[in-house]
Write an enzyme that holds these catalytic residues in place. Structure first.
Site, PDB file in Angstrom:
ATOM      1  N   SER A 230       0.538  -1.458  -0.057  1.00 54.34           N
ATOM      2  CA  SER A 230      -0.027   0.021   0.038  1.00 54.34           C
ATOM      3  C   SER A 230       1.052   0.851  -0.216  1.00 54.34           C
ATOM      4  CB  SER A 230      -0.805   0.419   1.024  1.00 54.34           C
ATOM      5  OG  SER A 230      -1.690   0.949   1.273  1.00 54.34           O
ATOM      6  N   ASP A 360      -9.045  -2.642  -6.815  1.00 52.44           N
ATOM      7  CA  ASP A 360      -8.172  -2.120  -5.929  1.00 52.44           C
ATOM      8  C   ASP A 360      -9.448  -1.059  -5.947  1.00 52.44           C
ATOM      9  OD1 ASP A 360      -7.767  -0.874  -4.220  1.00 52.44           O
ATOM     10  OD2 ASP A 360      -5.792  -1.757  -4.772  1.00 52.44           O
ATOM     11  N   HIS A 389      -7.859  -4.799  -1.820  1.00 46.89           N
ATOM     12  CA  HIS A 389      -6.502  -4.014  -1.650  1.00 46.89           C
ATOM     13  C   HIS A 389      -5.619  -4.637  -0.918  1.00 46.89           C
ATOM     14  CE1 HIS A 389      -3.989  -0.472  -1.260  1.00 46.89           C
ATOM     15  NE2 HIS A 389      -4.327  -0.509   0.522  1.00 46.89           N
TER      16      HIS A 389
END
Length: 533
Positions: A230, A360, A389
């Site tokens: 991330s 995502d 995600h």
């Protein structure tokens, strides 16, 4: 005289009354199911029918890339298909399930605290291969300076620490494959107090730099690799671009990077579903800001607009009232531009695998630098149609993450190849930070804009003086990786709760049964070779 003809509406109303009530209920359930299927973006029906076409991993690379031809071409996981867990066949369900449960493996880290030169404390949580093999944290062996076992350094997302489910999946499976893993928690996370005025943010690469230098000094014979997730992936790619050939890393992997924070900001406020994520993250930011304000009220009140923070309805509002004030950025967009890793992709000089899901819900595919990745011979970009995600659950029980398996296979192939990066030694003892003079993102004071963390002011010119240890020149092929040692697989029984079984039966129903039958039929047709972790 004939009676007047009744109204057609009256006739229609009478006819509707003749239809049984249960038929209306059936229609209502059907309409609600279709709406829910569309709203949460279910795709298990498409997976059941078109999995051989939609499930294939798309690889973007330079035609002359030695990393693809010498490493990725040998990775079966990246050349196969990703099919999501049927009852989690939605990016939103995958993402929510990962954050609320995630079915992580059970183990205990060994924590070591690293003190930076500015007084800041970083928690390094270790999981070694010996720990996984022995299964007893008290018998975990210390790593010696002569140990040549590869070390995977994990950089979490801004809302995550070593206790996050996806990081436990990554750490356990990587250690099980014969590596040593260390998770470098961001300052103030992982249960460690903030001990300095220097904090991290979406573009802060200094902590990565000093941690890698420390690990290289402590374990000079162990090749270092990095995995960013991330926002941690954004930080990692930005660091690689800043360092270029000077980084001690031999290879890296970036998972679900936001790439361009400015595009991501526009995306998260575009639709109703994304605004729900935006609002939830803002509430988390406000909670952390309130906690920080209670401890450093005089300083924080002077640096930020506290009243504006409390009234923020989005991350952008929060950044406007906090980040711009503390970091002295002209606008929020200025901060996002200087934090984004997209502009550094062309300078990456180490083998880098990037994995992203096109569905995502937090990091839009619009921000992916497709052409920049294709132009760099050191980068291979792998995208899947689904995955959410940081989720990518696979199998009927959702007990494993596809991207973890792909990451371990790539790093294993890279560590045994001649394509590992060799660090170039700095001349005249320069620090080699690689930061651009005009980039103010690494200059204090600044503020962490993490989804779960507010930060205080820091002035790097006053309190940050980083000195690097002289690095050793390694041979061209680098140290060989130890052969995988035999180990007892750590097992645990996962109890299935009643609500989960009920949910599976209600949502999937006959499509799930059909997929199971299809799976069993295909299994009889051709043997399936079990993938190695």
């Amino acid at each position: 005289m004939d009676d007047p003809m009744p109204s057609p509406y009256a006739l229609l109303f009478e006819a509707l009354w003749l239809i049984p009530i249960r038929h209306y209920l059936y229609a209502l359930i059907l309409i609600w199911t279709a709406f829910f299927y569309k709203f949460v973006e279910f795709h298990f029906l498409g997976d059941a029918v078109l999995q051989y076409f939609r499930g294939r991993v798309n690889l973007i690379y330079n035609p002359d890339s030695p990393i693809y031809h010498g490493v990725v071409s040998r990775c079966r996981t990246l050349h196969s298909r990703y099919v999501a867990t049927p009852w989690l066949a939605s990016p939103h369900l995958q993402t929510c399930f990962l954050n609320f449960h995630g079915l992580p493996p059970v183990f205990t880290y060994t924590r070591k605290l690293f003190r930076a030169s500015d007084g800041g404390t970083i928690a390094l949580d270790w999981l070694t291969n010996s720990h996984v093999v022995d299964g007893d944290p008290h018998n975990q062996k210390e790593i010696s300076k002569e140990d040549t076992t590869p070390i995977a350094v994990v950089i979490p997302g801004l809302t995550s620490d070593s206790s996050s489910a996806y990081l436990k999946h990554l750490a356990y499976n990587t250690a099980k494959s014969g590596w040593n893993v260390v998770i470098s928690n961001h300052r103030g996370l992982g249960g460690v107090s903030v001990t300095s005025d220097c904090f991290y943010n979406a573009g802060w690469t200094e902590d990565v730099r000093v941690v890698l230098d420390h690990l290289q000094h402590e374990f000079p014979m162990a090749p270092l690799f990095a995995i960013g997730t991330s926002i941690g992936a954004n930080i990692l790619v930005k660091y690689l671009g800043e360092e270029g050939e000077k980084t001690p890393l031999r290879g890296a992997v970036a998972i679900c990077s936001p790439w361009d924070l400015l595009i991501g900001d526009r995306f998260i406020s575009r639709k109703f579903k994304q605004r729900l994520y935006d609002r939830a993250l803002t509430i988390g930011l406000q909670g952390y800001a309130q906690f920080f304000n209670c401890r450093h009220e005089p300083q924080y009140t002077r640096l930020a607009n506290w009243e504006g923070i409390k009234k923020s309805r989005s991350i952008r509002d929060f950044d406007n009232h906090a980040t711009c004030h503390v970091g002295k950025f002209e606008t929020v967009d200025t901060f996002y531009r200087k934090s984004s890793s997209t502009q550094y992709v062309g300078n990456v000089a180490v083998p880098l695998l990037c994995i992203s899901a096109l569905d995502d819900p937090l990091c839009t595919k619009e921000a992916i630098p497709w052409e920049e990745c294709r132009a760099n011979k050191n980068i291979v970009l792998a995208t899947t149609n689904h995955g959410g995600h940081l989720a990518f659950f696979e199998g009927l029980t959702a007990s494993s993450l596809w991207w973890v398996r792909a990451t371990n296979e790539f790093l294993g192939a890279l560590s045994c190849s001649r394509y590992m990066h060799i660090q170039k030694i700095q001349e005249s003892g320069s620090s080699g930070s690689g930061k651009q003079d005009e980039t103010s993102i690494n200059q204090g004071p600044y503020l962490n804009i993490a989804e779960d963390g507010l930060v205080a002011a820091a002035n790097l010119e006053e309190n940050t003086t980083r000195s690097k240890e002289a690095t050793q020149v390694l041979n061209q092929r680098g140290p060989k990786v130890k052969d995988k040692r035999s180990f007892n697989v750590l097992c645990r029984q996962t109890k299935r709760s009643i609500w989960l079984l009920g949910y599976i039966g209600m949502v999937t129903g006959f499509p799930l049964v059909g997929m199971l039958m299809n799976y069993l039929f295909r299994k009889k047709q051709r043997p399936i070779t079990a993938s190695k972790s």
